[in-house]
Enzyme design. Structure first.
Site, PDB file in Angstrom:
ATOM      1  N   GLY A  28       0.782  -1.229   0.000  1.00 34.26           N
ATOM      2  CA  GLY A  28       0.000   0.000   0.000  1.00 34.26           C
ATOM      3  C   GLY A  28       0.811   1.276   0.000  1.00 34.26           C
ATOM      4  O   GLY A  28       0.275   2.358   0.134  1.00 34.26           O
ATOM      5  N   GLY A  33       2.545   2.326  -2.529  1.00 31.32           N
ATOM      6  CA  GLY A  33       2.535   2.946  -3.853  1.00 31.32           C
ATOM      7  C   GLY A  33       3.555   2.386  -4.825  1.00 31.32           C
ATOM      8  O   GLY A  33       3.957   3.074  -5.753  1.00 31.32           O
ATOM      9  N   GLU A  51     -11.730   1.034  30.233  1.00 27.64           N
ATOM     10  CA  GLU A  51     -11.205   2.056  29.318  1.00 27.64           C
ATOM     11  C   GLU A  51     -10.620   3.233  30.087  1.00 27.64           C
ATOM     12  O   GLU A  51      -9.569   3.757  29.722  1.00 27.64           O
ATOM     13  CB  GLU A  51     -12.295   2.542  28.359  1.00 27.64           C
TER      14      GLU A  51
HETATM   15  P1  ADP Z   1       1.521  -1.243  -3.436  1.00 26.85           P
HETATM   16  O1  ADP Z   1       1.698  -1.707  -4.835  1.00 26.85           O
HETATM   17  O2  ADP Z   1       2.750  -0.669  -2.845  1.00 26.85           O
HETATM   18  O3  ADP Z   1       0.911  -2.270  -2.542  1.00 26.85           O
HETATM   19  P2  ADP Z   1      -0.301   0.534  -4.704  1.00 26.85           P
HETATM   20  O4  ADP Z   1       0.627   1.211  -5.636  1.00 26.85           O
HETATM   21  O5  ADP Z   1      -1.147  -0.524  -5.291  1.00 26.85           O
HETATM   22  O6  ADP Z   1       0.480  -0.038  -3.465  1.00 26.85           O
HETATM   23  O7  ADP Z   1      -1.202   1.640  -4.018  1.00 26.85           O
HETATM   24  C1  ADP Z   1      -2.568   1.483  -3.826  1.00 26.85           C
HETATM   25  C2  ADP Z   1      -3.275   2.823  -3.880  1.00 26.85           C
HETATM   26  O8  ADP Z   1      -2.912   3.629  -2.783  1.00 26.85           O
HETATM   27  C3  ADP Z   1      -2.909   3.625  -5.099  1.00 26.85           C
HETATM   28  O9  ADP Z   1      -3.748   3.328  -6.160  1.00 26.85           O
HETATM   29  C4  ADP Z   1      -3.063   5.055  -4.632  1.00 26.85           C
HETATM   30  O10 ADP Z   1      -4.397   5.470  -4.746  1.00 26.85           O
HETATM   31  C5  ADP Z   1      -2.740   4.973  -3.167  1.00 26.85           C
HETATM   32  N1  ADP Z   1      -1.336   5.342  -2.920  1.00 26.85           N
HETATM   33  C6  ADP Z   1      -0.394   4.537  -2.410  1.00 26.85           C
HETATM   34  N2  ADP Z   1       0.770   5.179  -2.275  1.00 26.85           N
HETATM   35  C7  ADP Z   1       0.575   6.429  -2.729  1.00 26.85           C
HETATM   36  C8  ADP Z   1       1.411   7.573  -2.859  1.00 26.85           C
HETATM   37  N3  ADP Z   1       2.704   7.536  -2.486  1.00 26.85           N
HETATM   38  N4  ADP Z   1       0.882   8.695  -3.375  1.00 26.85           N
HETATM   39  C9  ADP Z   1      -0.415   8.732  -3.745  1.00 26.85           C
HETATM   40  N5  ADP Z   1      -1.245   7.692  -3.655  1.00 26.85           N
HETATM   41  C10 ADP Z   1      -0.784   6.543  -3.151  1.00 26.85           C
HETATM   42 ZN    ZN Z   2      -8.279  -2.666  26.972  1.00 30.08          ZN
END
Ligand code: ADP
Ligand code: ZN
Ligand code: MG
Length: 621
Positions: A213, A215, A433
């Site tokens: 996630g 990018g 809590e």
């Molecule tokens: P990874 O391949 O590293 O698991 P992805 O490239 O598939 O992650 O990212 C998933 C989504 O998260 C992208 O489509 C985008 O919308 C968002 N995202 C992730 N990193 C970034 C970044 N550095 N800048 C902008 N959007 C991002």
């Molecule tokens: Zn707790």
């Protein structure tokens, strides 16, 4: 993955040819329909009516075939109509006919028409369709690899090319170092001569490494977009096929296709699905994977980066990749794409807020501050949730409060307002809590508390204390970790003090605390008697917390294992004692705050501070 066909290369089918084909189809269709339903003027009547009309002597010229009966019928207004009816097995039919009809005769089954209908027509239709498809293929095969049916058949799979990538570096934020590293690749793809002039060349393979996630996929695509070259991509898991040999054939195909449209980028996503160390699989060798990997290695050796083909790959588990993939001349350049820091998060939020109506200056900074540890994908999700929330509210702009609600929802799960807790349970949860909150307020260096709530959330949480770090931390000291343990055990401590009984509510806290204590002992060398030694295999915890499995075996003795267990127990116990001590001292505050919480269901930071008693300055943000 998308396929795009270049329009300019496509030969147009002449219009008259289309007309001809349409006419042919219409002709056949009409033939079929007349064959099936006879001529339109024929009236279809039920057998019962046929018998009545026969008895009334209204029928003449009757033709009896094995399946139906046709003839002419004198209607009420003396008009003569043709009729037909489906024949029913009626032994007296001949007798009735003889009695009432003037002319009647049998008709043999129409074998010719039947066989024509059941055999020829489907064949003709199939032939027509297949010839149509054949035409299409001939017309769409433009000589560009990856397009046209012939190539799909050849590769036994889809094509991998995306020729007109719209993603650019503008869409990727917060990973400036990775972008800088990739700038070189873009420069090369744009003007390879400049790089080849001195005989140098780029590394063949570049591996993007980072947690899920962050990018990586986006970044690879953006490189293609920036350089305006075709983007060939496939995910590692797509290579892994049921049939031995198919994966290898795909690798071969991918490279052949790519090489003929250089300069371009080949991107292999989730490389770990394919490039896992050979022979490490618990099931014994996996032939197919091995073959595919071997083919990839062969292809990598076979191509010359000077042709303008750059191989990119992404993984979040570099540690399990086969060494052969990582050696010099293959994926020897690694680019780390890590979680963004606060500034990076601000930039990513800005990117994702481009199309959202909201006051960016109000939102970006506080949200970036509250989302420590979030990846780009998490942030994209946060923005989307906030927009959905505002839409549900019927608002015209997305407010900061929408973002806060979305953040809470993401961290703690959706509110379950309808899940009713018994009065006793509510009381336990409230004290639990508040226990967390008070211990946290009493200890220096704890993350500030944003909210305490006893509204059930998500799957299991009956209440929660929301604590978010205000800054990115890369190191934690021993005392900070110990304080963290004490805060985690604050819930259990509060239960012990107020109810003299304990509940299952602390299970999650205990698991987290144990995990932290284990790391302190076995990874950070924070236990005196065990010394500054790690007792765990090499891990790259920053990437999705992968741990070597038990298969790899423990590297310490039985005795040490026992000592580790004791040390963990000691740490957690000490934390519990600390929490109990703090809460005993603030028993009155605990009761007051719990009572308030039971009343209001959730407390904000200010409301909590009012009843929490003396706090340490730095915990108030
Ligand atoms: P990874 O391949 O590293 O698991 P992805 O490239 O598939 O992650 O990212 C998933 C989504 O998260 C992208 O489509 C985008 O919308 C968002 N995202 C992730 N990193 C970034 C970044 N550095 N800048 C902008 N959007 C991002
Ligand atoms: Zn707790
Ligand atoms: Mg990805």
């Amino acid at each position: 993955m998308q396929e795009k066909s270049p329009k300019d290369n496509k030969k147009e089918i002449p219009p008259y040819e289309n007309l001809l084909r349409l006419g042919l189809i219409a002709f056949w269709l009409s033939l079929i329909f007349t064959g099936l339903f006879g001529f339109a003027q024929v009236e279809k009547i039920p057998y019962s009516r046929f018998l009545t009309e026969l008895n009334n002597n209204k029928l003449s010229e009757i033709y009896v075939s094995p399946e139906e009966i046709k003839g002419t019928l004198k209607a009420a207004d003396n008009k003569v109509k043709t009729f037909r009816t489906v024949r029913i097995d009626d032994p007296q039919l001949a007798a009735k006919l003889a009695q009432h009809a003037e002319v009647f005769q049998g008709v043999p089954e129409d074998l010719v028409w039947k066989s024509l209908a059941s055999w020829c027509i489907p064949i003709i239709i199939l032939f027509g369709i297949s010839s149509l498809i054949a035409q299409k293929i001939a017309n769409s095969d433009s000589g560009i690899p990856g397009l046209g049916m012939r190539n799909i058949v050849k590769s036994g799979a889809k094509t991998y090319m995306e020729s007109d990538v719209k993603t650019t570096f503008k869409d990727v934020a917060g990973v400036d170092e990775a972008k800088e590293d990739l700038q070189e690749v873009i420069g090369f793809l744009k003007e390879p001569e400049r790089y080849n002039r001195l005989g140098g060349h780029l590394p063949k393979g570049i591996l993007l490494v980072g947690p899920p996630g962050t990018g990586k996929t986006l970044l690879a695509k953006a490189v293609a977009g920036e350089a305006a070259v075709p983007f060939f991509s496939i995910s590692g898991s797509e290579f892994v096929e049921m049939f031995v040999g198919v994966g290898a054939a795909r690798v071969r195909d991918l490279f052949t296709q790519a090489q003929s449209s250089a300069p371009c980028i080949i991107f292999i996503d989730e490389l770990d699905a394919l490039g896992r160390s050979r022979g490490l699989s618990p099931m014994g060798g996996h032939d197919e994977k091995e073959q595919t990997l071997n083919q990839l290695l062969v292809e990598m050796d076979g191509f010359d980066p000077r042709q303008g083909v750059i191989l990119l790959a992404a993984t979040n588990r570099p540690e399990i990749l086969d060494q052969a993939l990582l050696r010099a001349g293959r994926f020897d350049r690694h680019i780390v794409v890590d979680r963004p820091d606060k500034l990076g998060r601000e930039q990513i939020l800005t990117v994702h807020l481009r199309k959202v109506t909201c006051n960016q200056t109000d939102v970006v900074e506080p949200m970036a501050a509250a989302t420590t540890g979030f990846t780009g994908a998490d942030l994209a999700n946060l923005v989307n949730e906030a927009v959905l929330g505002a839409t549900k509210r019927g608002a015209t702009t997305v407010e900061l409060s929408d973002f806060n609600t979305a953040l809470e929802r993401i961290i703690a799960g959706p509110e379950k307002k309808h899940r009713l807790l018994a009065a006793k349970d509510r009381e336990i949860v409230a004290h639990h809590e508040i226990g967390h909150a008070l211990v946290s307020l009493a200890l220096p260096g704890s993350d500030p508390i944003q909210k305490v709530s006893i509204i059930p959330r998500g799957v299991g949480a009956l209440g929660y204390t929301m604590q978010r770090p205000t800054e990115d931390r890369f190191l934690m000291s021993r005392s900070e970790l110990e304080n963290k343990l004490a805060v985690l055990l604050g819930g259990r401590a509060a239960e012990m003090l107020t109810f003299e009984d304990i509940s299952t509510g602390a299970a999650d806290d205990l698991a987290k605390a144990t995990e932290i204590a284990r790391s302190m002992v076995t990874r950070y060398g924070m236990n005196k008697s065990l010394g500054p030694v790690t007792y765990e295999g090499e891990t790259q915890a920053f990437l999705n917390g992968y741990k070597p499995s038990d298969m790899e075996g423990r590297k310490f003795s039985e005795e040490t294992a026992r000592e580790i267990d004791c040390a963990i127990r000691e740490l957690v116990n000490a934390a519990l004692q600390k929490a109990i001590a703090i809460l005993t001292e603030r028993r009155a505050n605990l009761e007051a705050a719990a009572k308030l919480l039971l009343n209001k269901e959730s407390l904000t930071q200010q409301e909590l501070m009012a009843v929490a008693g003396p706090a340490i300055e730095q915990n108030v943000s």
